[in-house]
Design an enzyme around this catalytic site. Structure first.
Site, PDB file in Angstrom:
ATOM      1  N   ARG A 176      -6.243  12.707  13.575  1.00 46.97           N
ATOM      2  CA  ARG A 176      -7.697  12.800  13.662  1.00 46.97           C
ATOM      3  C   ARG A 176      -8.263  11.906  14.752  1.00 46.97           C
ATOM      4  O   ARG A 176      -9.312  12.228  15.334  1.00 46.97           O
ATOM      5  CB  ARG A 176      -8.322  12.448  12.316  1.00 46.97           C
ATOM      6  CG  ARG A 176      -8.180  10.995  11.879  1.00 46.97           C
ATOM      7  CD  ARG A 176      -8.727  10.816  10.463  1.00 46.97           C
ATOM      8  NE  ARG A 176      -8.726   9.426  10.009  1.00 46.97           N
ATOM      9  CZ  ARG A 176      -7.708   8.837   9.420  1.00 46.97           C
ATOM     10  NH1 ARG A 176      -6.567   9.508   9.236  1.00 46.97           N
ATOM     11  NH2 ARG A 176      -7.791   7.580   9.023  1.00 46.97           N
ATOM     12  N   SER A 184      -0.427   3.777   9.705  1.00 47.88           N
ATOM     13  CA  SER A 184      -0.606   4.673  10.847  1.00 47.88           C
ATOM     14  C   SER A 184      -0.986   3.889  12.089  1.00 47.88           C
ATOM     15  O   SER A 184      -0.705   4.308  13.210  1.00 47.88           O
ATOM     16  CB  SER A 184      -1.683   5.718  10.526  1.00 47.88           C
ATOM     17  OG  SER A 184      -2.886   5.098  10.122  1.00 47.88           O
ATOM     18  N   THR A 185      -1.654   2.748  11.908  1.00 49.49           N
ATOM     19  CA  THR A 185      -1.920   1.836  13.030  1.00 49.49           C
ATOM     20  C   THR A 185      -1.498   0.431  12.608  1.00 49.49           C
ATOM     21  O   THR A 185      -1.809  -0.003  11.509  1.00 49.49           O
ATOM     22  CB  THR A 185      -3.416   1.826  13.417  1.00 49.49           C
ATOM     23  OG1 THR A 185      -4.192   1.431  12.287  1.00 49.49           O
ATOM     24  CG2 THR A 185      -3.860   3.219  13.869  1.00 49.49           C
ATOM     25  N   GLY A 214      -0.762  -0.909   6.862  1.00 48.25           N
ATOM     26  CA  GLY A 214      -1.298  -0.907   8.215  1.00 48.25           C
ATOM     27  C   GLY A 214      -2.417  -1.919   8.397  1.00 48.25           C
ATOM     28  O   GLY A 214      -2.557  -2.869   7.614  1.00 48.25           O
ATOM     29  N   ASP A 215      -3.238  -1.693   9.421  1.00 47.78           N
ATOM     30  CA  ASP A 215      -4.320  -2.624   9.720  1.00 47.78           C
ATOM     31  C   ASP A 215      -5.362  -2.669   8.610  1.00 47.78           C
ATOM     32  O   ASP A 215      -5.992  -3.709   8.371  1.00 47.78           O
ATOM     33  CB  ASP A 215      -4.983  -2.247  11.050  1.00 47.78           C
ATOM     34  CG  ASP A 215      -4.063  -2.494  12.244  1.00 47.78           C
ATOM     35  OD1 ASP A 215      -3.175  -3.361  12.122  1.00 47.78           O
ATOM     36  OD2 ASP A 215      -4.224  -1.823  13.266  1.00 47.78           O
ATOM     37  N   GLY A 252     -11.600  -0.897  12.425  1.00 48.78           N
ATOM     38  CA  GLY A 252     -11.323   0.354  11.732  1.00 48.78           C
ATOM     39  C   GLY A 252     -12.246   0.662  10.580  1.00 48.78           C
ATOM     40  O   GLY A 252     -12.050   1.662   9.878  1.00 48.78           O
ATOM     41  N   GLU A 274      -7.815  -5.948   4.108  1.00 49.64           N
ATOM     42  CA  GLU A 274      -8.049  -6.285   2.692  1.00 49.64           C
ATOM     43  C   GLU A 274      -7.575  -7.703   2.384  1.00 49.64           C
ATOM     44  O   GLU A 274      -8.277  -8.492   1.743  1.00 49.64           O
ATOM     45  CB  GLU A 274      -7.303  -5.306   1.783  1.00 49.64           C
ATOM     46  CG  GLU A 274      -8.000  -3.986   1.566  1.00 49.64           C
ATOM     47  CD  GLU A 274      -7.420  -3.246   0.379  1.00 49.64           C
ATOM     48  OE1 GLU A 274      -7.117  -3.895  -0.637  1.00 49.64           O
ATOM     49  OE2 GLU A 274      -7.271  -2.021   0.468  1.00 49.64           O
ATOM     50  N   ASN A 276       0.859  -1.183   0.000  1.00 53.31           N
ATOM     51  CA  ASN A 276       0.000   0.000   0.000  1.00 53.31           C
ATOM     52  C   ASN A 276       0.901   1.240   0.000  1.00 53.31           C
ATOM     53  O   ASN A 276       1.524   1.542   1.017  1.00 53.31           O
ATOM     54  CB  ASN A 276      -0.907  -0.005   1.228  1.00 53.31           C
ATOM     55  CG  ASN A 276      -1.810   1.222   1.280  1.00 53.31           C
ATOM     56  OD1 ASN A 276      -1.797   2.058   0.386  1.00 53.31           O
ATOM     57  ND2 ASN A 276      -2.595   1.330   2.343  1.00 53.31           N
ATOM     58  N   ARG A 326     -10.339  12.920   7.738  1.00 53.21           N
ATOM     59  CA  ARG A 326      -9.232  12.144   7.173  1.00 53.21           C
ATOM     60  C   ARG A 326      -8.090  13.029   6.691  1.00 53.21           C
ATOM     61  O   ARG A 326      -6.939  12.593   6.640  1.00 53.21           O
ATOM     62  CB  ARG A 326      -9.743  11.273   6.026  1.00 53.21           C
ATOM     63  CG  ARG A 326     -10.728  10.194   6.452  1.00 53.21           C
ATOM     64  CD  ARG A 326     -10.992   9.209   5.337  1.00 53.21           C
ATOM     65  NE  ARG A 326      -9.817   8.396   5.065  1.00 53.21           N
ATOM     66  CZ  ARG A 326      -9.521   7.258   5.679  1.00 53.21           C
ATOM     67  NH1 ARG A 326     -10.340   6.790   6.619  1.00 53.21           N
ATOM     68  NH2 ARG A 326      -8.443   6.583   5.370  1.00 53.21           N
TER      69      ARG A 326
END
Length: 564
Positions: free
Chosen positions: A320, A250-251, A206-207, A514, A212, A147, A314
């Site tokens: 955020r 980010s996570t 990330g998560d 998420g 996916e 990604n 976002r």
């Protein structure tokens, strides 16, 4: 160990000193020879301790001929000694292996042995490679999805600079796909990917990227086996292809909970050595329609509202979540509904037993299945009598959370449910009832310290196999609603709009790993050990050798060893 169990034994040179090197099917070990110890100590009758270094064969990354330009970069004297060693013993081989460092991180280290005999050096390389070839759990071919947009847009760079060189050293072939849109990886796995070519699928992100891969792989497996995922009671077929996670988002909660750190090199090494960690997956349905799969958190109320609000921001990036968290906390809403659940009555462990899920977890090694007698009895109870075995709780809740793992992360080292297990066939259902804002803050703060976050009168936790939630469709309230007695905390609503809600806003949303679910009324079933990751769970401490390397030699006094 008897000497005949040795595969090889030679006197070689390492760091300008003569060492005895020995190999068996599980351990490669070496120690400095007595002659070399005496010479280095300058005492003819030296009693200096012989230090044994040992590696597990299963944690050797690769072995290869030493490059001519790969030499010692220490002092001028060391370089001169290295040159002299290379001249006297020109043939060398290098072993790359896993070395544990701080905070569960792994690094790829190297040790080089020199020999005057080319045939001997080649024999060592050949025999070690033969032992590595016997490790059939190791992947030889991987499908990698990157990604390029997640987190700080570092995914492609992380893979190319830190991961790809390690895969190349371990002789792992890869097909790399850089995703171009949301759900690109999911759709490719569901319809196009030839999974027979690969030993594993790796996601770099990330998560969200992991989700996916998870959905694509599970959907493909069920389609190939003729299973309809829209049936809530369907027994899903476990995926045969392992999933690897290279954290670059980010996570990275999934990676942190299964490895103990969010470090790309550590994750790459777990993939290379072929670690295998089973994981439960929750299937989420609305009536007879499949919604999503979850492996970490299903959150209604507080965590659902945080995610809903953060989606409108976002453009702020990861910040955020902090802003939306503060805003949602100050709003302090509660929701009415009823939740029914099937307790894991006969399952080992309890959400408050302080028994954390670690590598080799005894609770997770008890694999539940529909063929298990206890589970069969529970299924029959459920089908014949919807009340039997099930419990129903109605009330007003600030938060309803289902944690299928600890959900630990750097900000919350214990996580939402510290004793939740990765692969025991259950999820921990946490109910936070209506309470004051100060009480709720105390509950939240306990996720960051050593106090028990469940030790409140308004919090209860249950270990369950299934649960259903039905919201009460009426006006939603703020805890500062004028019809309620004002709190003594001195807090007031930010604006009047927060005390009254229209009918369409009468319920919260579910945060599913998420992603926001489109329905509030859901049915959740735990699918035991549906997937496997290239991981081994969090190691409690430095893993010990399978056997004492001192037994590779006749026992000598003043001998000790270390694990490299």
């Amino acid at each position: 160990m008897e000497n005949q169990d040795r595969l090889l034994f030679s006197k070689l040179f390492h760091k300008h000193r003569q060492v005895e090197v020995t190999l068996n099917r599980s351990v490669l070990a070496w120690k400095e020879t007595e002659k070399s110890r005496k010479r280095s100590s300058g005492i003819s009758n030296s009693a200096e301790t012989a230090h044994i270094h040992a590696l597990q064969v299963c944690e050797i990354v690769a072995v290869h001929t030493k490059d001519d330009d790969q030499d010692n970069k220490e002092t001028r004297r060391s370089r001169a000694e290295a040159k002299q060693t290379s001249q006297l013993h020109p043939h060398a081989f290098t072993v790359s292996y896993v070395r544990r460092t701080r905070q569960h991180q792994w690094r790829c280290s190297e040790v080089t042995f020199h020999s005057a005999n080319q045939a001997l050096s080649e024999q060592w390389i050949k025999v070690i490679n033969e032992q590595l070839a016997l490790l059939t759990n190791r992947p030889k071919s991987l499908l990698v999805y990157i990604n390029p947009y997640g987190g700080k847009r570092r995914g492609k760079r992380i893979y190319e600079q830190k991961v790809a060189p390690l895969f190349g050293r371990a002789c792992i072939s890869t097909d790399v796909i850089v995703t171009e849109r949301a759900n690109h990886a999911r759709d490719h796995l569901k319809t196009e990917a030839n999974l027979d070519k690969y030993d594993g699928v790796v996601c770099v992100g990330g998560d969200g990227m992991f989700s996916e891969i998870l959905h694509g792989l599970i959907s493909r497996t069920q389609t190939d086996n003729g299973v309809d995922p829209n049936q809530p009671d369907a027994e899903l077929v476990p995926c045969s292809v392992h999933i690897g996670i290279i954290p670059a988002g980010s996570t990275d909660c999934i990676c942190f909970a299964t490895v103990g750190t969010n470090d790309p090199v550590t994750s790459a090494l777990h993939i290379i050595v072929g670690d295998s960690q089973p994981m439960d997956v929750c299937s989420v349905h609305h009536n007879d329609s499949f919604l999503r799969y979850s492996v970490s958190l299903l959150g209604y109320g507080f965590y659902g509202d945080v995610l809903t609000d953060s989606e409108r921001k976002r453009w702020m990036g990861p910040a955020r979540y902090d802003l939306s968290g503060v805003k949602t906390f100050l709003s302090h809403n509660y929701y009415e509904g009823s939740i029914s659940f099937l307790p894991a009555e006969n399952n080992m462990g309890d959400p408050r037993d302080k028994l954390q899920c670690r590598s080799g977890c005894s609770v997770c090694q008890h694999k539940p299945s529909s063929k298990d007698t206890q589970w069969e009895m529970s299924e029959e109870k459920e089908k014949s009598d919807k009340v039997g075995g099930w419990r129903t709780i109605r009330g007003k809740f600030i938060a309803i959370n289902a944690a299928s793992m600890s959900c630990a992360c750097p900000r919350s080292p214990k996580g939402l449910s510290p004793s939740a297990h990765l692969a025991d066939g259950t999820t921990d259902l946490i109910l936070v009832r209506k309470c004051s804002r100060l009480d709720f803050l105390t509950h939240l703060l306990r996720h960051t310290n050593k106090e028990d976050q469940f030790d409140h009168s308004f919090v209860e936790v249950h270990r369950v196999r299934k649960f259903n939630f039905q919201p009460q469709l009426n006006e939603m309230h703020s805890l500062e609603d004028l019809t309620e007695t004002p709190n003594k905390t001195g807090f007031r609503p930010i604006c009047s709009a927060q005390t009254n809600y229209n009918y369409q806003d009468s319920h919260s949303s579910w945060n599913c790993d998420g992603e926001i679910l489109p329905h509030a009324a859901i049915r959740v079933s735990v699918q035991p050990q549906l997937i496997r990751l290239f991981a081994r769970g969090i190691e409690e401490q430095q893993q010990c050798l399978l056997e004492d390397p001192c037994t590779l030699w006749a026992l000598e006094p003043n001998t000790h060893y270390s694990v490299d």
